[in-house]
Design an enzyme around this catalytic site. Structure first.
Site, short mmCIF file in Angstrom:
data_model
loop_
_atom_site.label_atom_id
_atom_site.label_comp_id
_atom_site.label_asym_id
_atom_site.label_seq_id
_atom_site.Cartn_x
_atom_site.Cartn_y
_atom_site.Cartn_z
N CYS A 53 0.80 -1.23 0.00
CA CYS A 53 0.00 0.00 0.00
C CYS A 53 0.83 1.27 0.00
O CYS A 53 0.64 2.15 -0.87
CB CYS A 53 -0.93 0.02 1.22
SG CYS A 53 -2.00 -1.43 1.37
N ASP A 314 -4.74 0.78 -5.73
CA ASP A 314 -3.32 0.94 -5.43
C ASP A 314 -2.52 -0.29 -5.85
O ASP A 314 -1.39 -0.18 -6.33
CB ASP A 314 -3.10 1.28 -3.95
CG ASP A 314 -3.72 0.26 -2.99
OD1 ASP A 314 -4.47 -0.63 -3.43
OD2 ASP A 314 -3.46 0.39 -1.77
N HIS A 315 -3.09 -1.46 -5.67
CA HIS A 315 -2.44 -2.73 -6.04
C HIS A 315 -3.52 -3.80 -6.07
O HIS A 315 -4.70 -3.53 -5.79
CB HIS A 315 -1.33 -3.10 -5.07
CG HIS A 315 -1.78 -3.11 -3.64
ND1 HIS A 315 -2.61 -4.07 -3.12
CD2 HIS A 315 -1.54 -2.24 -2.63
CE1 HIS A 315 -2.87 -3.81 -1.85
NE2 HIS A 315 -2.23 -2.68 -1.52
#
Length: 489
Positions: A53, A314-315
């Site tokens: 994150c 974000d991912h």
């Protein structure tokens, strides 16, 4: 194009791309994101340049690769000399508002040694004004709201915080202790609409960050059993033979994934894996519902045609693929994330060119009319609003990830017997080929994505693949050299 320009920049935590467009999309209904996508530029081959994150958001918000910003772990400080999307927006008269979190630990040289911000990675990126404090580990605002509603919740910043995420009766898969109308997702959306509803007199810039579907995997009713676990496909269980896999499983990890889990991922049964995946998709459905509320508010307030809306993550999340969970890995489910951009006056369409998370900040600033700093590693995606892609667009995506930790020894350091600076990987991904280079003498990985889209067979030591491996290794070195930090150009 509209004269007045607002920005609604939405980031969903831990959302892998195939939940919205791919193998998992048919198992969950996301009508609001689907509706949004029809009128947006949809970047189907979009990748975060790093994880987890904190590093991912540092790259997303600075436009820099991790090798340049060096906030490489959750808790690694971001140097005060780096500019970012909020600071650049302020230069042209915007006050960027943060609804949620940016996961940035500040430069310790700007604070005294005992400043609490030095010990909390969920701080606010310089330039943002925090409107809603919504932090996963150090948050207090939502907890206070729940307590005021009569819920028995733990105090903030205590070891008892995970008690908040215990399901009813302590049984995994049962609903959360709080009702859906009081969830963190609902609360964040309520507050965002409340604040923005009185800021219509001037152009605004809002960064809204949803925690879910990030674990702990517990969902309020009805989202906890919205998806039938038995109907879901099993994770991809085939695993390439490689020391990374051995190191990943060398110690228990992902202990906060759900209530009562001890971190032994090898002990997760197929039934439990299916329940985790179903809960994850239920949380996605909850986020979809509330993003729909934001889109409806834009329409009802008459601001949809003057607002750039960006929705991304974000991912990603492994969700059990290769037996792995979380996002600290080298495989596509950790890096391949959605990106949708709705531009006023521009028709929606699908974009297949490779894009990276470092492109998002330049795109937003470009649309606002700001000058783009030369330090950015990313490029504006606005040219894709036209009929044709730029002729000189990238042909590969570049990613990095750290497996060492400079604060405490990681399991990779212990297993590989390497220092932290040698426990890292860099990835070059083309449409067909993907090369993963590990530091410290750990052997590389090579995948032929055309014939092995699930990354199950490592070809790096195959003689018939040696030419591709060597070509990609050279291209990876070129990529790093071409993108060295350049503050004064």
């Amino acid at each position: 194009m509209t004269a007045r320009r607002n920005v609604l920049f939405v980031v969903i935590d831990q959302l892998r791309a195939d939940v919205l467009d791919g193998g998992l999309a048919s198992y969950i209904q996301t009508p609001n994101l689907d509706r949004f996508a029809r009128n947006a530029l949809r970047f189907r081959n979009h990748f975060t340049v790093t994880a987890p994150c904190g590093p991912a958001r540092a790259s997303l918000l600075t436009g820099l690769y991790a090798m340049n910003h060096r906030a490489i772990n959750n808790g690694s400080p971001l140097g005060a000399h780096h500019t970012n999307i909020a600071l650049e927006a302020r230069k042209i008269g915007y006050e960027p508002l943060l609804f949620g979190y940016s996961d940035i630990q500040p430069d310790p040289t700007t604070r005294s040694a005992r400043d609490p911000d030095n010990f909390v990675y969920e701080n606010v990126l310089p330039g943002f004004r925090e409107m809603v404090e919504m932090r996963a580990e150090y948050g207090a605002e939502w907890l206070g709201y729940l307590r005021a509603k009569g819920y028995d919740v733990p105090d903030a910043q205590t070891p008892d915080l995970l008690q908040l995420y215990r399901p009813k009766d302590g049984i995994f898969g049962h609903p959360a202790l709080y009702e859906a109308k009081h969830s963190d997702t609902a609360y964040l959306t309520d507050k965002t609409i409340e604040v923005l509803s009185v800021r219509k007199a001037h152009p605004w810039f809002a960064h809204v960050t949803y925690i879910r579907p990030h674990p702990p995997f517990v969902a309020p009713a009805p989202y906890n059993d919205l998806v039938d676990p038995d109907a879901l496909p099993a994770p991809v269980l085939e695993t390439p033979d490689h020391p990374f896999i051995d190191a990943w499983f060398s110690e228990p990890n992902q202990k906060g994934m759900f209530w009562g889990f001890d971190g032994d991922c090898r002990a997760i049964t197929p039934a439990t894996a299916a329940k985790i995946r179903a809960t994850y998709l239920g949380l996605v459905a909850e986020v979809d519902h509330h993003i729909g509320r934001l889109m409806d508010w834009l329409d009802e307030s008459g601001q949809a045609d003057e607002t750039l809306v960006v929705v991304t993550a974000d991912h990603g999340e492994l969700l059990g693929d290769h037996g792995l969970w979380g996002k600290e890995a080298v495989f596509d489910p950790a890096f391949h994330v959605p990106l949708m951009i709705r531009i006023p006056g521009v028709a929606g369409r699908e974009i297949t060119a490779l894009s990276e998370s470092v492109d998002v900040t330049p795109t937003i600033l470009d649309w606002l009319g700001a000058d783009l700093p030369p330090v950015f590693n990313g490029r504006s995606l606005l040219p894709f609003a036209g009929a044709d892609a730029p002729e000189d667009w990238r042909t590969s995506a570049f990613m990095e990830i750290e497996f060492g930790d400079f604060r405490e020894t990681s399991r990779y350091e212990r297993f590989w017997q390497l220092p932290p600076e040698k426990c890292r990987a860099a990835i070059l991904r083309e449409p067909r080929w993907k090369y993963v280079h590990f530091a410290g003498g750990v052997p590389p990985m090579l995948f032929d994505l055309e014939n092995d889209p699930n990354e199950t067979e490592n070809l790096a030591d195959r003689p018939d693949a040696a030419a591709e491996r060597d070509r990609l290794r050279a291209a990876l070195i070129d990529k790093r050299m071409e993108n060295a930090y350049r503050p004064f150009q």
